[in-house]
Enzyme design. Structure first.
Site, PDB file in Angstrom:
ATOM      1  N   GLY A 226       1.012  -1.370  -0.029  1.00  0.00           N
ATOM      2  CA  GLY A 226       0.059   0.064   0.172  1.00  0.00           C
ATOM      3  C   GLY A 226       0.776   1.431  -0.072  1.00  0.00           C
ATOM      4  N   SER A 227       0.282   2.161   0.584  1.00  0.00           N
ATOM      5  CA  SER A 227       0.999   3.478   0.380  1.00  0.00           C
ATOM      6  C   SER A 227       2.373   3.653   1.649  1.00  0.00           C
ATOM      7  CB  SER A 227       0.317   4.711   0.743  1.00  0.00           C
ATOM      8  OG  SER A 227      -0.425   4.409   2.243  1.00  0.00           O
ATOM      9  N   VAL A 230       0.825   4.514   5.157  1.00  0.00           N
ATOM     10  CA  VAL A 230       0.724   3.713   6.092  1.00  0.00           C
ATOM     11  C   VAL A 230       1.834   2.558   6.316  1.00  0.00           C
ATOM     12  CG1 VAL A 230      -1.205   1.651   6.527  1.00  0.00           C
ATOM     13  CG2 VAL A 230      -1.737   3.793   5.363  1.00  0.00           C
ATOM     14  N   GLY A 231       2.426   2.422   5.386  1.00  0.00           N
ATOM     15  CA  GLY A 231       3.723   1.249   5.690  1.00  0.00           C
ATOM     16  C   GLY A 231       4.541   1.901   6.772  1.00  0.00           C
ATOM     17  N   GLU A 248       5.584  -3.350   0.978  1.00  0.00           N
ATOM     18  CA  GLU A 248       5.685  -2.974  -0.649  1.00  0.00           C
ATOM     19  C   GLU A 248       4.989  -1.807  -0.795  1.00  0.00           C
ATOM     20  OE1 GLU A 248       7.609  -3.828  -2.815  1.00  0.00           O
ATOM     21  OE2 GLU A 248       8.306  -5.676  -1.987  1.00  0.00           O
ATOM     22  N   CYS A 282       1.523  -0.243  -9.303  1.00  0.00           N
ATOM     23  CA  CYS A 282       2.532   0.224  -8.706  1.00  0.00           C
ATOM     24  C   CYS A 282       3.593   0.098  -9.470  1.00  0.00           C
ATOM     25  CB  CYS A 282       2.889  -0.618  -7.358  1.00  0.00           C
ATOM     26  SG  CYS A 282       2.632  -2.529  -7.696  1.00  0.00           S
ATOM     27  N   GLU A 383       4.421  10.523  -6.094  1.00  0.00           N
ATOM     28  CA  GLU A 383       3.429   9.450  -6.689  1.00  0.00           C
ATOM     29  C   GLU A 383       2.178  10.118  -6.796  1.00  0.00           C
ATOM     30  OE1 GLU A 383       2.246   5.934  -4.189  1.00  0.00           O
ATOM     31  OE2 GLU A 383       2.722   4.946  -6.246  1.00  0.00           O
TER      32      GLU A 383
END
Ligand code: NAP
Length: 481
Positions: A226-227, A230-231, A248, A282, A383
């Protein structure tokens, strides 16, 4: 009345106390399904169920676990058309792309099902007489899997299948924007006879479930896609408990186009990588770096090709690009188009939300090209995750490499060239985890390691044989006979 899809805990479908809507981004009046709003309490129950199921599942032979994964693949294959259509309706990608992704999920279950009969370890000679030494793989325990909306079946599959074949038990938390495809995998696990508690599914808001999940007592590891935002938060939380973690995250992937490239193929590869799946892969190309000698000619051809792409409901034949996944994604794309106008001037293609007729029903936006973009502009660094391409000019190959690497991300990158030395220079110098040559930057297979470098990723790679590194531990044995 739309179907309600309950959470799945300890082999039971739980009647939800409350639900949220999963809507079709191409036609927001259509509710694809109602999903349970998972709670922290359910997360804890699921974690306890997964812990209780662990010994039995880990104790089963790996080929027997593999046989169950083959069954899951067969069940998904029986529902192939239905799964493709549901994915287009929940995520928006075109039907051929959705079916391609369903095929990939089936192949992933077969691939890891087969790994049950291999389960690679080590057997090496000892320096000591009559000593046998080897290392076998063991599961790590209860694993949390958190997945994004953009590959709603492939990413849950590429986390779940290796987790299961290694003997782990799991809690799967799908993205709220596209939970149905992941739910179908869990339904297939249930139908295949995977024992209760081994696979648990909890839909609902990431904010609520994520925090409970990362704090759940039995949890030993988290795999997240995810983003970066959050990661990074998950990483900090997981570190407090020394959970194993795999992240990732975002990308800003370049394609370098050199003057000696097969020109038409390069145009096609860039258009495909930048705009298909609405630029929401992605591994999509969001920066194209073109050698000066062909810059103008390439730009003209790319703009002409882009203007021929058809945007619409991905269920309809002949559509190249579906909608953005939701209002939030559309807003982000439109915000960056505005930033692009300020930084680089008017776009050469696109630049607008599509309106009128059926377009008013969904989140449609034109594929957009900004030219004359320079390295430090926001549209070259941040991004966007939509069909917005920044075109940049490079003096030569070395300049192109410098621009390509001047970015915090490192997921995928591509070069278009017929010069084999440049190909190898690119392979050695490019700071990214996934490289393509004379292909679109997006479009990976499941048999090789997947993942990025720099700010895009953290922890062991996913997929292929590399997946074992995250989902298992070695147990090393020295044996005198
Ligand atoms: P996201 O907002 O980070 O969400 C990803 C998942 O995390 C969702 O299931 C989400 O749940 C959940 N989540 C949200 N807040 C959480 C929290 N506090 N704790 C735990 N989980 C939480 O990302 P996205 O918008 O779905 O996906 C787009 C991003 O994914 C892009 O940045 C893209 O580059 C990246 N991506 C990377 C790869 C890769 O392989 N590198 C592949 C695909 C996508 P909710 O849906 O309920 O919010």
């Amino acid at each position: 009345m739309p179907n309600t899809y309950p959470n799945y805990i300890n082999g039971e479908w739980r009647t939800p106390a409350s639900t949220f809507e999963n809507r079709n981004p191409a036609n927001t009046s259509e509710i694809v399904g109602l999903f349970a709003k998972g709670t922290a309490q359910e997360v804890n129950e699921a974690a306890d169920a997964a812990q209780a199921a662990l010994a039995g599942w880990a104790g089963m032979t790996a080929p027997a676990r593999g046989a169950l994964l083959f069954k899951v693949a067969d069940i998904l294959e029986r529902k192939f058309d239905q799964l493709g259509e549901e994915m287009t309706r929940e995520e928006g990608k075109t039907l051929p792309e959705a079916k391609g992704e369903v095929r990939r999920a089936i192949n992933i279950f077969r691939y890891f099902g087969g790994e049950g009969s291999r389960m690679p370890g080590f057997l090496v000679p000892s320096e000591r007489d009559r000593v046998q030494m080897f290392a076998i793989r063991k599961p790590i325990g209860v694993v949390g899997l958190i997945t994004p909306w953009n590959f709603p079946i492939a990413i849950p599959a590429w986390k779940l299948a290796p987790a299961l074949i290694c003997g782990n038990t799991v809690l799967l938390k799908p993205a709220s924007a596209s939970p149905l495809s992941a739910w179908r995998i869990v339904e297939a696990c249930h139908e295949a006879g995977i024992p209760k508690g081994v696979v648990n599914f909890i839909a609902g808001s990431g904010g609520t479930i994520g925090e409970a999940l990362v704090k759940a007592g039995p949890l030993k590891a988290v795999s997240f896609t995810g983003s970066c935002e959050v990661g990074n938060w998950l990483h900090a939380e997981a570190s407090k408990r020394r959970l194993r973690i795999q992240l990732e995250m975002g990308g800003k992937n370049p394609t370098i186009v050199l003057a000696d490239a097969d020109f038409n193929a390069a145009v096609e590869n860039v258009a495909n990588a930048a705009f298909f799946s609405t630029g929401q892969k992605c591994t999509a190309t969001s920066r194209v770096i073109v050698e000066e000698a062909i810059y103008d000619k390439f730009l003209d051809a790319l703009v002409a090709r882009t203007k021929k792409l058809t945007v619409g409901d991905g269920m309809k034949p002949g559509i190249d690009i579906g909608p953005a996944v939701d209002q939030g994604a559309l807003d982000t794309i439109l915000k960056y188009i505005e930033i692009g106008r300020q930084e680089a001037g008017a776009p050469l293609a696109g630049g607008n939300r599509l309106t009128g007729g059926d377009y008013d029903k969904g989140y449609f936006v034109e594929p957009t090209i900004f030219a004359g973009v320079t390295e430090n502009m926001r549209i070259a660094q941040e991004e966007i995750f939509g069909p917005v391409l920044a075109v940049m000019k490079a003096k030569d190959f070395d300049d192109a490499m410098k621009i390509a690497n001047n970015i915090p991300f490192g997921l995928s990158a591509s070069v278009q060239t017929s010069n084999v030395s440049r190909v190898f220079e690119f392979i050695h110098r490019m700071e990214a985890g996934l490289l393509t040559v004379n292909l679109p930057s997006a479009g990976v297979e499941y048999q090789l390691p997947f993942g990025g470098t720099k700010d895009s990723s953290f922890g062991p790679k996913e997929q292929g044989p590399a997946a074992f590194e995250f989902y298992s531990d070695y147990k090393t044995v020295y044996l005198k006979y």
